[in-house]
Design a protein around this motif. Structure first.
Motif, PDB file in Angstrom:
ATOM      1  N   LEU A 350      -5.727   3.206 -14.303  1.00 40.54           N
ATOM      2  CA  LEU A 350      -6.245   4.553 -15.024  1.00 40.54           C
ATOM      3  C   LEU A 350      -5.413   6.145 -14.499  1.00 40.54           C
ATOM      4  CD1 LEU A 350      -9.470   2.274 -15.723  1.00 40.54           C
ATOM      5  CD2 LEU A 350      -7.271   2.401 -17.062  1.00 40.54           C
ATOM      6  N   ASN A 351      -5.457   6.892 -15.643  1.00 42.41           N
ATOM      7  CA  ASN A 351      -4.843   7.995 -14.925  1.00 42.41           C
ATOM      8  C   ASN A 351      -6.131   8.286 -16.048  1.00 42.41           C
ATOM      9  OD1 ASN A 351      -4.249  10.326 -14.521  1.00 42.41           O
ATOM     10  ND2 ASN A 351      -2.102  10.721 -15.753  1.00 42.41           N
ATOM     11  N   TYR A 375     -13.924   2.527 -25.441  1.00 45.45           N
ATOM     12  CA  TYR A 375     -13.623   1.127 -25.984  1.00 45.45           C
ATOM     13  C   TYR A 375     -13.073  -0.223 -26.124  1.00 45.45           C
ATOM     14  CZ  TYR A 375     -13.344   4.295 -30.837  1.00 45.45           C
ATOM     15  OH  TYR A 375     -13.255   4.357 -31.420  1.00 45.45           O
ATOM     16  N   LEU A 376     -13.253   0.542 -24.097  1.00 46.50           N
ATOM     17  CA  LEU A 376     -13.277  -0.654 -23.037  1.00 46.50           C
ATOM     18  C   LEU A 376     -13.918   0.033 -22.253  1.00 46.50           C
ATOM     19  CD1 LEU A 376      -9.506  -0.838 -22.504  1.00 46.50           C
ATOM     20  CD2 LEU A 376     -10.886  -2.396 -24.223  1.00 46.50           C
ATOM     21  N   THR A 377     -14.738  -1.371 -20.345  1.00 45.60           N
ATOM     22  CA  THR A 377     -15.479  -0.112 -20.005  1.00 45.60           C
ATOM     23  C   THR A 377     -14.674  -1.140 -18.456  1.00 45.60           C
ATOM     24  OG1 THR A 377     -17.380   0.213 -18.987  1.00 45.60           O
ATOM     25  CG2 THR A 377     -16.777  -2.005 -20.117  1.00 45.60           C
ATOM     26  N   MET A 378     -15.279  -0.995 -17.423  1.00 42.97           N
ATOM     27  CA  MET A 378     -15.080  -1.290 -16.473  1.00 42.97           C
ATOM     28  C   MET A 378     -15.831  -2.390 -15.531  1.00 42.97           C
ATOM     29  SD  MET A 378     -15.692   1.497 -13.953  1.00 42.97           S
ATOM     30  CE  MET A 378     -17.596   2.783 -12.998  1.00 42.97           C
ATOM     31  N   LYS A 379     -15.467  -3.562 -15.369  1.00 38.21           N
ATOM     32  CA  LYS A 379     -15.719  -4.495 -14.613  1.00 38.21           C
ATOM     33  C   LYS A 379     -16.219  -4.627 -13.496  1.00 38.21           C
ATOM     34  CE  LYS A 379     -16.654  -9.173 -15.910  1.00 38.21           C
ATOM     35  NZ  LYS A 379     -16.285 -10.746 -16.073  1.00 38.21           N
ATOM     36  N   GLY A 380     -17.073  -4.550 -11.998  1.00 41.03           N
ATOM     37  CA  GLY A 380     -16.791  -4.612 -10.664  1.00 41.03           C
ATOM     38  C   GLY A 380     -16.582  -3.106 -10.202  1.00 41.03           C
ATOM     39  N   ASP A 381     -16.220  -2.519  -9.086  1.00 46.98           N
ATOM     40  CA  ASP A 381     -15.174  -1.921  -8.511  1.00 46.98           C
ATOM     41  C   ASP A 381     -13.439  -1.880  -8.543  1.00 46.98           C
ATOM     42  OD1 ASP A 381     -17.673  -0.309  -7.818  1.00 46.98           O
ATOM     43  OD2 ASP A 381     -17.786  -2.221  -6.281  1.00 46.98           O
ATOM     44  N   PRO A 382     -12.672  -0.935  -8.823  1.00 48.14           N
ATOM     45  CA  PRO A 382     -11.179  -1.204  -9.011  1.00 48.14           C
ATOM     46  C   PRO A 382     -11.413  -1.708  -7.258  1.00 48.14           C
ATOM     47  CG  PRO A 382     -12.252   1.218  -8.750  1.00 48.14           C
ATOM     48  CD  PRO A 382     -13.083   0.231  -8.917  1.00 48.14           C
ATOM     49  N   GLU A 383     -10.184  -2.289  -7.396  1.00 46.28           N
ATOM     50  CA  GLU A 383      -8.868  -1.914  -6.481  1.00 46.28           C
ATOM     51  C   GLU A 383      -7.645  -1.653  -6.167  1.00 46.28           C
ATOM     52  OE1 GLU A 383      -8.761  -6.880  -4.873  1.00 46.28           O
ATOM     53  OE2 GLU A 383     -10.787  -6.706  -5.450  1.00 46.28           O
ATOM     54  N   ASP A 384      -7.725  -0.944  -5.094  1.00 43.73           N
ATOM     55  CA  ASP A 384      -5.843   0.027  -5.495  1.00 43.73           C
ATOM     56  C   ASP A 384      -5.664   0.723  -6.574  1.00 43.73           C
ATOM     57  OD1 ASP A 384      -5.901  -1.358  -2.163  1.00 43.73           O
ATOM     58  OD2 ASP A 384      -5.449  -2.924  -3.087  1.00 43.73           O
TER      59      ASP A 384
END
Length: 557
Positions: A350-351, A375-384
């Motif tokens: 993502l930017n 309209y979207l959400t994240m699960k957990g923490d991002p990796e790289d």
């Protein structure tokens, strides 16, 4: 004890606290804002997650002459030393840009002027200040009389803070709500460059070169890149939906929703409230959409059998999601949407710092936009820097199932109609329309890395093979060689032959188109069509260079 009224659509902190409305206590935002000091703070959250109410709360807390009793019984009142040092001690400039809209730049400027005028009215007592000279009051007088020019609007925020500082002897706090709305409206209506110049000038004067500023807080939906409007602003602290700091202050937490449901004896509806309106993740915190929870609780008070509705989606508009469909250039996006609807995840880099011009330049930026707008959400923490994205809840899934897939079908029908025009153009020898269609496809679906003759051959073959009325062959022996593509109608009334050339220089496109025509004629590539007694035959020389093409057509007598 009778439950308080639900604050349906009320975003004014003072009104909520004085008129007996229910309030979910977010006042510790004040403590954390002061302890985690930033000169200019930007909070980005989706629409309807309490940004405006929090800004109104900040205004009520800091502003000189405010009512201290508004905070009685709230969490911030326990921070006694902080309250003594800051409550009611600062002049405040509070401007909302939420209503700055317009089909043209002039209309938008008028609405921005109205927002500035409303703040000028709030501070009109400065006209009676004996600490300000008549010369210093003159620009404020112009704003109050609505005689200001565009240059006055650009400097208005700095003007307010300067006059307030001199009058009170205290630097001003600047609150700007929904700062990005004018830019979004301008982009959609074609006056983006004019509006970005105006907003950049306003913010530059107020936030960069303003010795009368104590600190500032801005809210918005998007984090517009520093390069577009925050150029040179080195003291900006951005608190986005991926940041853990302040993550519990926008949206309702699980505990806050449970407390609210208990207050209205609606505990039995906790499951459906969670299924429909929970699921957003800001930083480390899972949150509900406040607008939805309050609206549903309000409806349940009138009818305990009321079913959940898509309150947020009906209030925020769906232009952003439609952007995704319009940008999608192949079946990949539709497959990813179907995966999301099925309750599964997609993974995207993502930017979060975009300009509006960049959003439509790359479909990956549209995914970023969907994430930042809820309209979207994240699960957990991002990796790289790769995020696992999901649809937050049943309410948002509803728009994907009811709207998005329908929009994809509409787009498919539109593409089918455009392909029908292409088929007709090929049969009728309309080289201009063939080129027009191919130019569009090359621009949006072809990479420069694809540029070679075999690719262009396959690209054309794939387009032509979709027509159910044609027999299409490729690399078939014909005349004195092998033609690239040969097409005949199944009723054998018409046919055409295509020779494809890959060109290294744009200046040679026309030359190679004509060479292709000569090749078809000299090697008699149309011989198989004549054997089938097809009399209406067109031949095409089509030359490609990266994302450009030329088309030459000739009818065989």
């Amino acid at each position: 004890m009778e439950a308080r009224k639900l604050p349906l659509g009320i975003e004014n902190f003072e009104e909520i606290r004085t008129q007996g409305f229910y309030y979910v206590d977010k006042t510790l935002l004040i403590r954390d804002l002061l302890n985690g000091w930033g000169k200019v703070n930007l909070f980005t959250r989706p629409r309807r997650f309490g940004k405006t109410l929090n800004m109104s709360m900040l205004k009520s807390f800091f502003e000189i002459g405010g009512d201290r009793s508004l905070f009685d019984g709230l969490a911030i009142a326990e921070e006694k030393a902080l309250c003594d040092a800051y409550m009611g001690k600062y002049p405040v400039v509070f401007v909302s840009l939420k209503g700055v809209d317009g089909l043209g730049f002039a209309d938008a400027c008028d609405m921005l002027s109205e927002a500035i005028y409303a703040e000028a009215i709030r501070h009109q007592s400065l006209m009676n200040s004996d600490r300000l000279t008549d010369y210093e009051k003159k620009p404020l007088q112009l704003l109050l009389e609505k005689k200001s020019e565009l240059s006055d609007i650009k400097g208005s925020l700095q003007l307010f803070s300067r006059l307030l500082y001199k009058h009170y002897g205290k630097k001003a706090i600047l609150l700007i709500d929904e700062y990005d709305v004018p830019l979004d409206k301008a982009y959609n209506n074609g006056y983006y460059e004019e509006m970005i110049d105006l907003i950049r000038s306003m913010f530059g004067a107020a936030l960069k070169t303003n010795d009368s500023l104590y600190f500032a807080v801005l809210t918005g939906c998007l984090r517009i890149s520093k390069e577009s409007i925050f150029t040179g602003l080195n003291n900006l602290k951005v608190h986005s939906i991926t940041d853990a700091q302040f993550d519990e202050f926008f949206g309702f937490t699980q505990q806050e929703v449970e407390t609210l449901l208990n207050a209205y004896s609606l505990q039995s509806h906790a499951g459906e409230v969670k299924e429909w309106y929970d699921g957003y993740r800001f930083g480390k915190q899972d949150v509900y959409c406040p607008w939805d929870v309050i609206n549903y609780c309000y409806d349940l008070q009138g009818d305990r059998k009321k079913k959940p509705r898509a309150y947020w989606l009906n209030a925020s508009g769906n232009d952003i999601v439609r952007r995704l469909i319009d940008k999608a250039d192949d079946g990949t996006s539709q497959m990813e949407i179907e995966r999301l609807i099925d309750g599964r995840s997609i993974y995207k880099t993502l930017n979060e710092g975009l300009t509006h011009n960049e959003i439509d330049a790359d479909i990956n930026n549209v995914w970023s936009l969907l994430f930042m707008t809820g309209y979207l959400t994240m699960k957990g923490d991002p990796e790289d820097d790769v995020y696992e994205l999901v649809i937050p809840n049943r309410e948002v899934r509803k728009i994907y199932t009811e709207k998005v897939l329908a929009w994809f079908r509409d787009k498919a029908r539109t593409e089918t109609n455009r392909l029908t025009d292409l088929y007709r153009a090929f049969e009728e020898g309309d080289a201009h329309k063939v080129k027009e269609f191919l130019d569009f496809q090359l621009l949006y679906t072809v990479s420069f890395h694809d540029a070679h003759e075999s690719f262009y051959h396959g690209f054309l073959l794939a387009l032509l093979n979709t027509c159910g009325d044609w027999f299409v062959t490729s690399n078939r022996e014909a005349g004195k060689g092998r033609n690239d593509i040969s097409v005949e109608r199944k009723d054998r009334k018409r046919g055409f032959v295509v020779e494809v050339k890959d060109v290294k220089k744009v200046s040679e496109l026309d030359k190679y188109c004509n060479e292709a025509i000569r090749q078809i004629e000299e090697k008699d590539y149309a011989a198989p069509l004549r054997r089938y007694r097809i009399k209406d035959i067109w031949i095409y020389g089509i030359a490609f260079c990266d994302k450009e093409c030329r088309v030459v057509a000739k009818h065989l007598d």
